[in-house]
Scaffold this motif. Structure first.
Motif, short mmCIF file in Angstrom:
data_model
loop_
_atom_site.label_atom_id
_atom_site.label_comp_id
_atom_site.label_asym_id
_atom_site.label_seq_id
_atom_site.Cartn_x
_atom_site.Cartn_y
_atom_site.Cartn_z
N GLU A 197 -0.82 -4.93 8.86
CA GLU A 197 -0.29 -3.77 9.58
C GLU A 197 -0.23 -2.58 8.63
OE1 GLU A 197 3.40 -4.45 11.84
OE2 GLU A 197 3.22 -6.54 11.21
N SER A 198 -0.45 -1.39 9.17
CA SER A 198 -0.26 -0.17 8.40
C SER A 198 1.20 0.23 8.47
CB SER A 198 -1.14 0.94 8.98
OG SER A 198 -0.92 2.15 8.28
N ILE A 199 1.78 0.51 7.31
CA ILE A 199 3.19 0.90 7.26
C ILE A 199 3.34 2.16 6.41
CG2 ILE A 199 4.09 -1.43 7.59
CD1 ILE A 199 4.50 -1.65 4.60
N HIS A 200 4.51 2.77 6.50
CA HIS A 200 4.78 3.99 5.73
C HIS A 200 6.00 3.74 4.86
CE1 HIS A 200 1.85 6.16 8.18
NE2 HIS A 200 2.40 5.56 9.23
N GLY A 201 5.77 3.02 3.79
CA GLY A 201 6.86 2.69 2.88
C GLY A 201 6.34 2.67 1.46
N THR A 202 6.98 1.85 0.61
CA THR A 202 6.54 1.77 -0.78
C THR A 202 5.16 1.14 -0.89
OG1 THR A 202 7.71 -0.35 -1.00
CG2 THR A 202 8.87 1.66 -1.69
N GLU A 203 4.79 0.32 0.11
CA GLU A 203 3.45 -0.24 0.17
C GLU A 203 2.75 0.30 1.42
OE1 GLU A 203 3.88 -4.46 0.06
OE2 GLU A 203 4.16 -4.51 -2.11
N ARG A 204 1.43 0.39 1.37
CA ARG A 204 0.68 0.97 2.47
C ARG A 204 0.40 -0.04 3.57
NH1 ARG A 204 -4.58 1.89 3.82
NH2 ARG A 204 -5.36 0.68 2.05
N LEU A 205 0.31 -1.32 3.19
CA LEU A 205 -0.03 -2.37 4.14
C LEU A 205 1.00 -3.48 4.13
CD1 LEU A 205 -3.86 -2.73 3.28
CD2 LEU A 205 -2.84 -1.39 5.15
N LYS A 206 1.27 -4.03 5.30
CA LYS A 206 2.13 -5.21 5.41
C LYS A 206 1.26 -6.39 5.78
CE LYS A 206 6.08 -7.10 7.97
NZ LYS A 206 7.07 -6.85 9.07
N ILE A 207 1.31 -7.43 4.94
CA ILE A 207 0.46 -8.60 5.12
C ILE A 207 1.34 -9.78 5.50
CG2 ILE A 207 -1.43 -9.96 4.13
CD1 ILE A 207 -1.78 -6.88 3.99
N THR A 208 1.04 -10.40 6.64
CA THR A 208 1.84 -11.54 7.12
C THR A 208 0.91 -12.65 7.58
OG1 THR A 208 1.96 -10.56 9.34
CG2 THR A 208 3.79 -10.09 7.83
N ARG A 209 1.54 -13.81 7.83
CA ARG A 209 0.81 -14.95 8.40
C ARG A 209 1.52 -15.39 9.66
NH1 ARG A 209 -0.89 -19.07 3.58
NH2 ARG A 209 -2.04 -19.97 5.35
N LYS A 210 0.73 -15.73 10.68
CA LYS A 210 1.31 -16.20 11.94
C LYS A 210 2.04 -17.53 11.73
CE LYS A 210 -2.29 -14.14 14.84
NZ LYS A 210 -3.38 -14.42 15.79
#
Length: 223
Positions: free
Chosen positions: A210-223
């Motif tokens: 996911e694209s996010i607007h925080g300290t990191e640009r991307l949020k990476i998760t696993r289902k």
């Protein structure tokens, strides 16, 4: 001789990408490295005359045999730079140019390397930076400079070249610059890596980005 050999140094599969732990377990990290290596090899093979994988790891060398490339057993106790120098020493009576590529830049499969390889036949020194100040590609005459791979190696290699009277040419490519070390790098593969074996493998792990607007640009998760 008008040939170019590709050199890919590979560390032990069991030491693969520890910075991705605990997001990926050891077996998953090993499979990730294999997928990335397959992307790098399949990209290099059509554009160079030989591909050489050098490693001290028996499992890596066996896997390299399956990829149908030449293999060199890294001398005991060598580090990355001396391993690359060993491979170049092996190459120097067989070819006038080598391209040194790491095993963890799978987006190289999205590039057109042929013009770069053709340019290298007429130029003494071409270097491809990584996004973190390292070196993700080096086209040189074998043993033309001392290897400086490691932290911030890009400028070290540039300075080595200038000290040897060479004229460094920088080839800056997003796809080549991205080596996979942290989870955000995995996100970049998920975004840009269509058609690569690496993205296909990551898809099998049910990874989402996911694209996010925080300290990191991307949020990476696993289902």
């Amino acid at each position: 001789m008008d040939e170019i050999y590709g050199i890919i140094p590979v560390s032990k599969f069991s030491n693969a990408k520890t910075r991705l732990s605990p997001f990926l377990d050891l077996e998953e990290r090993e499979k990730l490295l294999k997928a990335m290596l397959k992307d790098v090899v399949s990209t290099l093979k059509p554009v160079v005359d030989e591909v050489i994988i050098i490693s001290a790891d028996k499992d890596v060398l066996e896997y390299a045999n399956d990829l149908e490339v030449l293999t060199l057993v890294e001398n005991e106790g060598l580090y990355l730079n001396t391993a690359i120098a060993q491979a170049m020493d092996w190459c120097r009576h067989k070819t006038e140019k080598v391209i040194i590529i790491p095993s963890d830049i799978p987006l190289i499969a999205k590039t057109n390397l042929q013009p770069l390889i053709e340019s290298a036949k007429a130029l003494d020194f071409i270097i491809c930076p990584s996004k973190g100040g390292g070196t993700n590609g080096l086209l040189i005459n074998p043993l033309a400079i001392d290897m400086k791979f490691g932290d911030f190696s890009f400028m070290k290699h540039i300075n080595e070249a200038k000290n040897k009277g060479l004229d460094p040419i920088v080839y800056d490519s997003f796809y080549i610059s991205l080596d996979v070390n942290i989870t955000e790098d995995i996100g970049e593969i998920m975004i840009h890596g269509d058609g690569t074996k690496t993205k296909n493998y990551l898809n099998s792990l049910n990874i989402e980005v996911e694209s996010i607007h925080g300290t990191e640009r991307l949020k990476i998760t696993r289902k």
